[in-house]
Scaffold this active site. Structure first.
Site, PDB file in Angstrom:
ATOM      1  N   ASP A  31     -63.792  18.129 103.645  1.00  0.00           N
ATOM      2  CA  ASP A  31     -62.913  19.248 103.280  1.00  0.00           C
ATOM      3  C   ASP A  31     -61.495  18.709 103.165  1.00  0.00           C
ATOM      4  OD1 ASP A  31     -61.284  21.760 103.506  1.00  0.00           O
ATOM      5  OD2 ASP A  31     -63.238  22.666 103.868  1.00  0.00           O
ATOM      6  N   TYR A 145     -63.195  30.687  86.395  1.00  0.00           N
ATOM      7  CA  TYR A 145     -63.927  30.505  87.658  1.00  0.00           C
ATOM      8  C   TYR A 145     -65.425  30.685  87.431  1.00  0.00           C
ATOM      9  CZ  TYR A 145     -65.725  31.712  92.328  1.00  0.00           C
ATOM     10  OH  TYR A 145     -66.463  31.773  93.485  1.00  0.00           O
TER      11      TYR A 145
HETATM   12  N1  LIG Z   1     -66.406  34.521  99.948  1.00  0.00           N
HETATM   13  C1  LIG Z   1     -67.121  35.059  98.981  1.00  0.00           C
HETATM   14  O1  LIG Z   1     -67.277  36.295  98.924  1.00  0.00           O
HETATM   15  C2  LIG Z   1     -67.784  34.192  97.931  1.00  0.00           C
HETATM   16  C3  LIG Z   1     -68.469  34.826  96.884  1.00  0.00           C
HETATM   17  C4  LIG Z   1     -69.081  34.036  95.920  1.00  0.00           C
HETATM   18  C5  LIG Z   1     -69.038  32.657  96.012  1.00  0.00           C
HETATM   19  N2  LIG Z   1     -68.351  32.060  97.030  1.00  0.00           N
HETATM   20  C6  LIG Z   1     -68.329  30.593  97.092  1.00  0.00           C
HETATM   21  O2  LIG Z   1     -68.614  30.171  98.413  1.00  0.00           O
HETATM   22  C7  LIG Z   1     -67.897  28.967  98.690  1.00  0.00           C
HETATM   23  C8  LIG Z   1     -67.099  29.105  99.987  1.00  0.00           C
HETATM   24  O3  LIG Z   1     -66.145  30.155  99.814  1.00  0.00           O
HETATM   25  P1  LIG Z   1     -65.258  30.717 101.018  1.00  0.00           P
HETATM   26  O4  LIG Z   1     -65.133  32.172 100.805  1.00  0.00           O
HETATM   27  O5  LIG Z   1     -65.767  30.202 102.310  1.00  0.00           O
HETATM   28  O6  LIG Z   1     -63.850  30.081 100.654  1.00  0.00           O
HETATM   29  P2  LIG Z   1     -62.839  29.163 101.513  1.00  0.00           P
HETATM   30  O7  LIG Z   1     -61.612  28.997 100.675  1.00  0.00           O
HETATM   31  O8  LIG Z   1     -62.691  29.697 102.879  1.00  0.00           O
HETATM   32  O9  LIG Z   1     -63.634  27.787 101.582  1.00  0.00           O
HETATM   33  C9  LIG Z   1     -63.531  26.774 100.606  1.00  0.00           C
HETATM   34  C10 LIG Z   1     -63.314  25.470 101.342  1.00  0.00           C
HETATM   35  O10 LIG Z   1     -63.273  24.407 100.378  1.00  0.00           O
HETATM   36  C11 LIG Z   1     -62.192  23.561 100.691  1.00  0.00           C
HETATM   37  N3  LIG Z   1     -61.774  22.906  99.445  1.00  0.00           N
HETATM   38  C12 LIG Z   1     -61.194  23.472  98.370  1.00  0.00           C
HETATM   39  N4  LIG Z   1     -60.965  22.546  97.422  1.00  0.00           N
HETATM   40  C13 LIG Z   1     -61.429  21.365  97.916  1.00  0.00           C
HETATM   41  C14 LIG Z   1     -61.478  20.045  97.410  1.00  0.00           C
HETATM   42  N5  LIG Z   1     -60.999  19.735  96.196  1.00  0.00           N
HETATM   43  N6  LIG Z   1     -62.009  19.078  98.174  1.00  0.00           N
HETATM   44  C15 LIG Z   1     -62.486  19.366  99.421  1.00  0.00           C
HETATM   45  N7  LIG Z   1     -62.469  20.605  99.947  1.00  0.00           N
HETATM   46  C16 LIG Z   1     -61.945  21.590  99.192  1.00  0.00           C
HETATM   47  C17 LIG Z   1     -61.122  24.457 101.291  1.00  0.00           C
HETATM   48  O11 LIG Z   1     -60.195  23.769 102.099  1.00  0.00           O
HETATM   49  C18 LIG Z   1     -61.984  25.420 102.108  1.00  0.00           C
HETATM   50  O12 LIG Z   1     -62.212  24.936 103.417  1.00  0.00           O
HETATM   51  C19 LIG Z   1     -67.041  28.673  97.451  1.00  0.00           C
HETATM   52  O13 LIG Z   1     -67.747  27.745  96.657  1.00  0.00           O
HETATM   53  C20 LIG Z   1     -66.961  30.014  96.758  1.00  0.00           C
HETATM   54  O14 LIG Z   1     -66.772  29.875  95.366  1.00  0.00           O
HETATM   55  C21 LIG Z   1     -67.712  32.797  97.990  1.00  0.00           C
END
Ligand SMILES: NC(=O)c1ccc[n+]([C@@H]2O[C@H](COP(=O)([O-])OP(=O)(O)OC[C@H]3O[C@@H](n4cnc5c(N)ncnc54)[C@H](O)[C@@H]3O)[C@@H](O)[C@H]2O)c1
Length: 313
Positions: A31, A145
């Protein structure tokens, strides 16, 4: 089993890490801490089967790391998650979400990984005509996205065809629960919770009848854990409840749990917002044995309690 979790310091990722450690697995998180935090991994850091590598998933060093660690499974959650940001800067979105996924898959190949489990989004369905959206509904990306998430799905199928690298794609609806940040645009549960606990005014866009499908983070994590096995190889599943909840009802539930007045302000609907969304969870039940177990009122109660203890003590 050794599992590499990209995005493991984030909301969903860190909850997944805790569950994998509790199940006895060895967990390596990659991360860059751009939106995630070490605080989310405070419990995990106390376990000797856990390691955190502060690294961008686009970094070629990820391939060397995977070659050294040879993780059996990679759960790929690291992403640029903001639809609005993707519209403002599609190149950055593609860089993290498309280039990053290609790097993760290359790392999986070098690391002799058996399977990648990928977090996709209901955004790939665009404006669906059937709700709840069936698992085999056509995709129709309407934001960079959504396009980058769908590209990730296509890359998974491509690497499976080329190298036999297995995958399961999990198409997540609106996930909520402890550790979700109220700073983004998407986490409306976190946004309402934060505002209602701190006495800040809340705003509902539109007349409050817009619906979403809210699924509790522990249930989503359970879907990832199930997909880490052999179930669902080469397939994609919706993870949602199939139940539509209006913005107005959501506000009432959170206000009740927070002990705050249920009196949101109203503002005009935002351009591009969908009037309704829910996804069909039945294929995930058939393919993974998964089902959403957490009732919305109970999940919101846990979430509000967590926010009260952590942020508003
Ligand atoms: N939360 C939701 O409702 C939801 C819905 C659909 C899809 N998603 C997907 O689930 C996944 C997790 O989402 P979340 O809600 O936990 O978001 P979040 O932002 O809390 O988690 C994303 C994590 O990825 C890390 N990150 C971002 N860019 C990075 C990079 N270039 N290299 C390394 N780490 C990186 C961030 O630091 C963070 O810890 C994502 O792929 C998101 O698209 C989430």
């Amino acid at each position: 089993m050794r599992v590499l979790v990209t995005g493991g310091a984030g909301f969903i990722g860190s909850n997944l890490v805790d569950r994998l450690l509790a199940d006895g697995h060895e967990v390596v998180v990659v991360d860059d801490l751009s939106s995630g935090s070490r605080e989310n991994l405070a419990g995990a850091a106390a376990v000797d089967r856990f390691r955190l590598h502060e690294l961008d998933v686009r970094d070629p060093a990820l391939v060397d790391l995977a070659a050294e660690l040879q993780p059996e499974v990679i759960c790929h959650l690291a992403a640029q998650i903001s639809v609005r940001m993707s519209v403002a800067d599609p190149v950055r979105d593609a860089s993290v979400n498309v280039e990053g996924t290609a790097r993760v898959l290359t790392a999986a190949r070098e690391g002799r990984t058996r399977k990648v489990v990928f977090a996709s989004s209901v955004a790939v369905y665009g404006r669906p005509t059937t709700i709840p959206v069936p698992g085999d509904a056509p995709t129709d990306p309407r934001s960079p996205y959504a396009a980058s998430k769908l590209s990730g799905e296509i890359y998974l199928a491509t690497f499976r065809a080329l190298y036999g690298l297995e995958y399961t794609t999990l198409v997540l609806s609106n996930v909520y629960g402890p550790r979700q940040s109220p700073d983004g645009e998407a986490g409306v549960v976190a946004i309402f919770t934060d505002a209602l606990l701190s006495g800040t005014p809340t705003v509902v866009y539109g007349d409050g009848t817009q619906t979403r499908d809210y699924v509790y983070v522990d249930d989503v994590v359970d879907g990832f854990v199930r997909a880490c096995g052999q179930a669902g190889d080469g397939r994609r599943f919706n993870l949602g409840t199939g139940i539509q909840t209006t913005d107005r009802r959501l506000h009432a539930l959170i206000a009740d749990a927070a002990g705050a007045p249920d009196k949101p302000g109203f503002a005009p609907p935002r351009v591009g917002d969908l009037p309704a969304m829910a996804v069909d969870p039945v294929p995930a039940h058939e393919g993974l044995g998964w089902e959403p177990r957490t009732d919305l009122a109970a999940g919101i109660k846990h979430t509000v309690e967590w926010a009260r203890e952590r942020c508003h003590a």
